[in-house]
Design a protein around this motif. Sequence first.
Motif: not given
Length: 239
Positions: A7, A178-179, A197, A199
């Motif tokens: 990712a 996740s990106e 999901g 960050r």
Amino acid sequence: MLCTKEAALRAIIFDFNGVIADDETPHLECFQQALAESGLTLTKEEYYGTYLGMDERTCAAALLLKRDGRCAPSIHARIAERKATLFRDHTATQKPALFPWVSGFVERAAGPYRLTIASGGRREQILSALAGTAIEQHFELIVSADECAVGKPDPAIYEFALRQLNARRPRPPLLRSSECLVIEDSRAGIQAALKAGMRVLAVATTYPASQLTDAHLVVPSLDGIQPKDLAQRLFPPGN
């Protein structure tokens, strides 16, 4: 053996109030007045403590449920509309200020990454605050309470933003959760992004840093922060 694709940071999703706009206090004061007119009380300590900085729809529903045992749609809608009117009147004479470091950060991120706003606030409020600023045109997508009826800490608004970004560019490789990096200032917002999901970078503009530790990284503000440094730190090779 299948290899899992690493990712890398491709999109940054911003909460608005408390992250881009320095307007949490007038929002809360208008919300408190709207609640009071429907016979409900909410202190600052309760909003940022008991209700975890929930968005206003979720908080109002919780207060009605606590008082009445149910959330009457008519009362819930009345509170929302009254608060919007009060805040509109407030901003007619006092335009919400953006944090001084926001423009630089957004302008540095606008080239390499897709930028989005996902906020529990009203679209008209977001557009009004951005109007005439240096960053007004840098956001590919704005998702507000008008497009997503479910408030944080539910992940719906971030999941919806991801679907909309992929609908805009449907050719592979599609953007993955996740990106995405979410920038939040509240515990409810952090939880919403984690459940989606994604960050999370937390800015301690509303809560003390010690209360934001569920995020992947906590910083005092975006002042001096380089997006490329966040990409290297939060999306390292082999993650």
